[in-house]
Design a protein around this motif. Structure first.
Motif, PDB file in Angstrom:
ATOM      1  N   LEU A  59     -20.067  21.874 -85.443  1.00 30.09           N
ATOM      2  CA  LEU A  59     -20.724  20.921 -86.325  1.00 30.09           C
ATOM      3  C   LEU A  59     -19.992  20.761 -87.649  1.00 30.09           C
ATOM      4  O   LEU A  59     -19.974  19.685 -88.227  1.00 30.09           O
ATOM      5  N   ALA A  60     -19.374  21.829 -88.130  1.00 31.41           N
ATOM      6  CA  ALA A  60     -18.651  21.747 -89.389  1.00 31.41           C
ATOM      7  C   ALA A  60     -17.413  20.885 -89.247  1.00 31.41           C
ATOM      8  O   ALA A  60     -17.063  20.135 -90.137  1.00 31.41           O
ATOM      9  N   GLY A  61     -16.763  20.963 -88.108  1.00 32.00           N
ATOM     10  CA  GLY A  61     -15.593  20.134 -87.861  1.00 32.00           C
ATOM     11  C   GLY A  61     -14.464  20.469 -88.805  1.00 32.00           C
ATOM     12  O   GLY A  61     -14.437  21.485 -89.472  1.00 32.00           O
ATOM     13  N   CYS A  62     -13.499  19.576 -88.836  1.00 27.72           N
ATOM     14  CA  CYS A  62     -12.367  19.786 -89.714  1.00 27.72           C
ATOM     15  C   CYS A  62     -11.940  18.449 -90.303  1.00 27.72           C
ATOM     16  O   CYS A  62     -12.305  17.396 -89.804  1.00 27.72           O
ATOM     17  N   ALA A  63     -11.198  18.534 -91.372  1.00 27.34           N
ATOM     18  CA  ALA A  63     -10.713  17.330 -92.036  1.00 27.34           C
ATOM     19  C   ALA A  63      -9.230  17.486 -92.311  1.00 27.34           C
ATOM     20  O   ALA A  63      -8.738  18.597 -92.518  1.00 27.34           O
ATOM     21  N   SER A  64      -8.515  16.384 -92.300  1.00 29.36           N
ATOM     22  CA  SER A  64      -7.097  16.414 -92.622  1.00 29.36           C
ATOM     23  C   SER A  64      -6.732  15.190 -93.446  1.00 29.36           C
ATOM     24  O   SER A  64      -7.383  14.149 -93.358  1.00 29.36           O
ATOM     25  N   THR A  65      -5.700  15.357 -94.244  1.00 29.49           N
ATOM     26  CA  THR A  65      -5.260  14.285 -95.137  1.00 29.49           C
ATOM     27  C   THR A  65      -3.788  14.002 -94.886  1.00 29.49           C
ATOM     28  O   THR A  65      -2.995  14.926 -94.708  1.00 29.49           O
ATOM     29  N   GLY A  66      -3.444  12.721 -94.893  1.00 23.05           N
ATOM     30  CA  GLY A  66      -2.053  12.329 -94.733  1.00 23.05           C
ATOM     31  C   GLY A  66      -1.328  12.343 -96.066  1.00 23.05           C
ATOM     32  O   GLY A  66      -1.879  12.727 -97.096  1.00 23.05           O
ATOM     33  N   GLN A  67      -0.089  11.914 -96.052  1.00 23.44           N
ATOM     34  CA  GLN A  67       0.731  11.852 -97.247  1.00 23.44           C
ATOM     35  C   GLN A  67       0.371  10.631 -98.081  1.00 23.44           C
ATOM     36  O   GLN A  67      -0.008   9.596 -97.546  1.00 23.44           O
ATOM     37  N   VAL A  68       0.519  10.745 -99.385  1.00 23.25           N
ATOM     38  CA  VAL A  68       0.367   9.598-100.276  1.00 23.25           C
ATOM     39  C   VAL A  68       1.589   8.709-100.073  1.00 23.25           C
ATOM     40  O   VAL A  68       2.725   9.186-100.045  1.00 23.25           O
ATOM     41  N   VAL A  69       1.338   7.399 -99.919  1.00 25.33           N
ATOM     42  CA  VAL A  69       2.408   6.447 -99.655  1.00 25.33           C
ATOM     43  C   VAL A  69       2.362   5.344-100.706  1.00 25.33           C
ATOM     44  O   VAL A  69       1.292   4.791-100.990  1.00 25.33           O
ATOM     45  N   ALA A  70       3.523   5.018-101.275  1.00 30.91           N
ATOM     46  CA  ALA A  70       3.611   3.908-102.236  1.00 30.91           C
ATOM     47  C   ALA A  70       3.500   2.591-101.473  1.00 30.91           C
ATOM     48  O   ALA A  70       4.025   2.458-100.371  1.00 30.91           O
ATOM     49  N   THR A  71       2.787   1.632-102.051  1.00 30.52           N
ATOM     50  CA  THR A  71       2.654   0.315-101.429  1.00 30.52           C
ATOM     51  C   THR A  71       3.694  -0.636-102.026  1.00 30.52           C
ATOM     52  O   THR A  71       4.481  -0.250-102.893  1.00 30.52           O
ATOM     53  N   ASP A  72       3.675  -1.882-101.571  1.00 31.56           N
ATOM     54  CA  ASP A  72       4.584  -2.899-102.101  1.00 31.56           C
ATOM     55  C   ASP A  72       4.258  -3.252-103.552  1.00 31.56           C
ATOM     56  O   ASP A  72       5.121  -3.724-104.284  1.00 31.56           O
ATOM     57  N   LYS A  73       3.008  -3.046-103.933  1.00 27.38           N
ATOM     58  CA  LYS A  73       2.583  -3.340-105.303  1.00 27.38           C
ATOM     59  C   LYS A  73       2.954  -2.147-106.197  1.00 27.38           C
ATOM     60  O   LYS A  73       2.527  -1.024-105.941  1.00 27.38           O
ATOM     61  N   PRO A  74       3.745  -2.365-107.239  1.00 30.07           N
ATOM     62  CA  PRO A  74       4.158  -1.256-108.105  1.00 30.07           C
ATOM     63  C   PRO A  74       2.962  -0.486-108.674  1.00 30.07           C
ATOM     64  O   PRO A  74       1.993  -1.073-109.131  1.00 30.07           O
ATOM     65  N   GLY A  75       3.068   0.845-108.620  1.00 25.65           N
ATOM     66  CA  GLY A  75       2.023   1.702-109.177  1.00 25.65           C
ATOM     67  C   GLY A  75       0.786   1.847-108.314  1.00 25.65           C
ATOM     68  O   GLY A  75      -0.185   2.454-108.734  1.00 25.65           O
TER      69      GLY A  75
END
Length: 103
Positions: free
Chosen positions: A22-38
């Motif tokens: 029931l607790a399960g697990c969570a994972s996060t991917g890498q932060v990725v820059a988009t085409d829009k600066p900042g």
């Protein structure tokens, strides 16, 4: 047969296994820059139980916050997309965010 079902050790192991499921697990991917600066995106997913969407949401927000704090800034969420609504399926959250100077 019923004596085995009442064995405290078996009951404890079964309860622990159910809690982990029931607790399960969570994972996060890498932060990725988009085409829009900042502007950046990050995705997170979670499984297990009704509240998996909340864990995915929280993980994505935490990763955005941590990324900006590492730069000495604060995060500002632009948009979020979520998927997965059924119990025991993977729920996901993807946030688009910017980093701004701290005031």
């Amino acid at each position: 047969m019923f004596d085995k079902l009442r064995d405290p050790a078996r009951v404890a192991v079964a309860a622990l296994a159910a809690g982990v499921l029931l607790a399960g697990c969570a994972s996060t991917g890498q932060v990725v820059a988009t085409d829009k600066p900042g502007t950046y995106t990050v995705a997170a997913s979670a499984t297990g139980g009704r509240m998996a969407w909340a864990r995915a949401h929280g993980e994505a927000l935490n990763e955005a916050r941590d990324y900006c704090e590492h730069l000495g800034m604060q995060s500002s969420i632009d948009a979020e997309t979520v998927s997965g609504v059924e119990m025991l399926t993977t729920h996901a959250s993807s946030v688009s965010f910017e980093c701004h100077p701290k005031f």
